[in-house]
Design a protein around this motif. Structure first.
Motif, PDB file in Angstrom:
ATOM      1  N   GLU A  67       0.828  -1.199   0.000  1.00  0.00           N
ATOM      2  CA  GLU A  67       0.000   0.000   0.000  1.00  0.00           C
ATOM      3  C   GLU A  67       0.866   1.254   0.000  1.00  0.00           C
ATOM      4  O   GLU A  67       0.565   2.231  -0.679  1.00  0.00           O
ATOM      5  N   ASN A 123     -11.566   9.402  -2.046  1.00  0.00           N
ATOM      6  CA  ASN A 123     -10.184   9.169  -2.482  1.00  0.00           C
ATOM      7  C   ASN A 123      -9.209  10.109  -1.779  1.00  0.00           C
ATOM      8  O   ASN A 123      -8.081   9.720  -1.442  1.00  0.00           O
ATOM      9  N   GLN A 127      -8.858   8.922   1.848  1.00  0.00           N
ATOM     10  CA  GLN A 127      -8.075   7.692   1.866  1.00  0.00           C
ATOM     11  C   GLN A 127      -6.588   7.978   1.653  1.00  0.00           C
ATOM     12  O   GLN A 127      -5.719   7.364   2.294  1.00  0.00           O
ATOM     13  N   SER A 128      -6.287   8.918   0.753  1.00  0.00           N
ATOM     14  CA  SER A 128      -4.889   9.298   0.548  1.00  0.00           C
ATOM     15  C   SER A 128      -4.294   9.895   1.818  1.00  0.00           C
ATOM     16  O   SER A 128      -3.137   9.645   2.162  1.00  0.00           O
ATOM     17  N   ARG A 155      -5.238   9.210   4.841  1.00  0.00           N
ATOM     18  CA  ARG A 155      -5.040   8.096   5.775  1.00  0.00           C
ATOM     19  C   ARG A 155      -3.757   7.326   5.455  1.00  0.00           C
ATOM     20  O   ARG A 155      -2.987   6.962   6.355  1.00  0.00           O
ATOM     21  N   LYS A 156      -3.484   7.113   4.169  1.00  0.00           N
ATOM     22  CA  LYS A 156      -2.293   6.364   3.789  1.00  0.00           C
ATOM     23  C   LYS A 156      -1.012   7.112   4.150  1.00  0.00           C
ATOM     24  O   LYS A 156      -0.045   6.522   4.632  1.00  0.00           O
ATOM     25  N   ASN A 168     -17.689   3.778   4.526  1.00  0.00           N
ATOM     26  CA  ASN A 168     -16.294   3.672   4.100  1.00  0.00           C
ATOM     27  C   ASN A 168     -15.542   4.985   4.332  1.00  0.00           C
ATOM     28  O   ASN A 168     -14.368   4.985   4.703  1.00  0.00           O
ATOM     29  N   GLU A 209     -12.258   5.550   6.840  1.00  0.00           N
ATOM     30  CA  GLU A 209     -10.985   6.161   6.434  1.00  0.00           C
ATOM     31  C   GLU A 209     -10.675   7.395   7.280  1.00  0.00           C
ATOM     32  O   GLU A 209      -9.527   7.613   7.698  1.00  0.00           O
TER      33      GLU A 209
END
Length: 526
Positions: free
Chosen positions: A55, A91, A94-95, A97-98, A131, A135
């Motif tokens: 990931e 998106n 989520q980015s 979070r990453k 979802n 995130e």
């Protein structure tokens, strides 16, 4: 000179006319090494939930690209996270979070400075987009895993109330992520812990303590309960502790090692908060569960159990007796011989609090055959273990009767005590000198006994060390040394030796004969 911390300990724990209960030695913050050693404490206060390597590689390929990606992503993430398009917004979050899930230097401050926290908190409120909630909760969890200031920024953004609401989410991943986040916030310290308690975390959290919860989820819930039990300045509210005790009683019987370790650490934190809470733990029936864990095959379990039970015996004589009555002492032969020095140290600390108790409790340690091992560790252990062994002998010399002290001397305590006078540690020196002084006081009533003790101190080189300590820069040390020399080693004349004193000064008897000893062995007669 002793520093203020050392003076405080000595003032609090030396007898100075106090009763044995006052002389039990609760652990001071300076000596909580085990608790602060993350590898052994296993229950980190905060946790960053990291990504899998593949990931991470989807976002950054190497160090140079990482810097570029973060600079680019931060602007794009902030812009897209406020989009009205659900896909674009998802998106972007989520980015975020990453990026925040990176093991190395996650850009927490950059996200805080970019005013992303209100955006992420708003995402928690999107019940029709679980979802997105997941995130955003993950991103906020990792922000809360940072410094205290970073955790506080999550609290100030109003996230706690939303996380508490998400504990009721029908989506398990969202619910579990809320548990993670609350655990990090609670783990920041007493202020955040009590704030989250006041907002009502306990009841919804405890609903997850049931046989049907998946094991990974139950582990996370247990970890949050550990953080609820942390800190003794102040400890958790007693009403909260009462609420948690049935859950801890359920968890301590769980076969999962991780859950068992975390549960016992939770109990250890509670028992470190004073006699009232110790009594709550005893009344809730935990001692019969804790004591057998001293013989557990997992070192992590033994470490936690030793800490929890050790804290209990810092309480009153009656509380200490609860542990002795459950046959705890039978485990200490193995613990004193454990290959891990910290287990040895904790074990002798435990015994030092038993020997600060009643004469019956001192006798229990003697009957268990543990004194020779304590003396061995006083001679051969590491510095921390020697310090605790010195306390153990010191406390026994004060709490024990003449026959009990005689037994300790028959096991050869004098020489290791005198050897310890070479240790350049003010605390050790004070405790050892105090122990020798106590032993000499007991011998004063009989000239034969006194000459036997002083003779053995001189024979093993102890007198020379005590004389040297009269010049020590620490006031308490040189006063103790001076008093011993002045009272017991001044103006002695060999012509005054009684005819029944053997040339071998290593023979004395306090009125008892140790089984298996001969007249050639140590005797001390009171």
């Amino acid at each position: 000179m002793l520093n203020m911390e050392e003076k405080g300990r000595l003032k609090e724990y030396k007898y100075m006319g106090k009763d044995p209960e006052e002389c039990r030695r609760r652990r001071q913050e300076s000596s909580i090494q085990l608790r602060k050693t993350k590898k052994e404490d296993t229950v980190l206060k905060k946790r960053n939930i990291s990504l899998q390597a593949d990931e991470i590689n989807q976002i950054i390929s190497d160090q140079d690209d990482e810097l570029k990606q973060r600079q680019f992503s931060m602007e794009e993430i902030f812009s897209n996270s406020q989009s009205t398009d659900p896909t674009i917004r998802f998106n972007a979050v989520q980015s975020a979070r990453k990026l925040l899930s990176s093991d190395k230097n996650p850009p927490i401050d950059q996200f805080i400075d970019a005013k992303m926290l209100p955006v992420l908190v708003d995402c928690l409120n999107q019940n029709d987009q679980p979802n997105l909630q997941f995130e955003a909760a993950w991103a906020l969890t990792n922000i809360a895993s940072g410094t205290s200031a970073q955790t506080q920024s999550v609290v100030m953004a109003g996230a706690v109330e939303h996380f508490l609401r998400l504990l009721q989410s029908p989506h398990q991943n969202v619910c579990e992520q809320a548990v993670w986040a609350l655990g990090n916030i609670i783990g920041d310290g007493p202020y955040c812990r009590d704030l989250v308690i006041k907002l009502g975390v306990v009841d919804p959290l405890l609903q997850f303590i049931n046989p049907n919860i998946p094991m990974p989820f139950l582990r996370n819930v247990t970890w949050v309960i550990v953080n609820l039990c942390r800190s003794k300045d102040p400890p958790p509210p007693q009403e909260t502790i009462r609420q948690l005790l049935p859950a801890l009683a359920f968890l301590i019987q769980n076969p999962d090692t991780n859950i068992l370790v975390d549960t016992v650490w939770a109990i250890s934190y509670l028992t470190d908060a004073g006699n009232n809470i110790i009594q709550m733990i005893i009344d809730a029936g935990f001692v019969p569960y804790l004591v057998p864990l001293l013989g557990h095959s997992e070192v992590k379990v033994v470490t936690a159990a030793l800490r929890a039970i050790g804290n209990i015996v810092t309480g009153t004589d009656q509380q200490t007796q609860e542990v002795i009555d459950k046959d705890a002492l039978k485990y200490f032969h193995a613990l004193l011989n454990h290959p891990k020095p910290k287990i040895n140290k904790e074990s002798v600390w435990f015994l030092s609090n038993i020997t600060a108790g009643t004469k019956a409790q001192v006798q229990a340690v003697i009957d268990a055959g543990l004194i020779p091992q304590v003396i061995h560790l006083l001679s051969r252990g590491d510095l921390a273990t020697k310090r605790e062994a010195a306390w153990c002998i010191n406390n026994l010399s004060l709490s024990g009767n003449k026959e009990q002290v005689a037994y300790v001397l028959q096991q050869g305590a004098i020489a290791p005590l005198c050897q310890a006078l070479s240790i350049e540690d003010p605390q050790v020196l004070v405790v050892v000198l105090d122990a020798l002084n106590n032993i000499l006081k007991l011998a004063v009533g009989d000239e034969n006994d006194l000459l036997s003790v002083t003779g053995q101190i001189e024979e093993c080189g102890g007198l020379d060390k005590i004389e040297e300590l009269q010049n020590h820069r620490n006031e308490e040390i040189y006063k103790l040394a001076f008093d011993i020399i002045d009272k017991y080693f001044t103006d002695e004349d060999d012509e005054d030796l009684p005819v029944n004193i053997s040339e071998n000064q290593n023979t004395y008897n306090f009125g008892i004969q140790t089984p298996g000893t001969s007249s050639e062995q140590s005797r001390f007669e009171f």
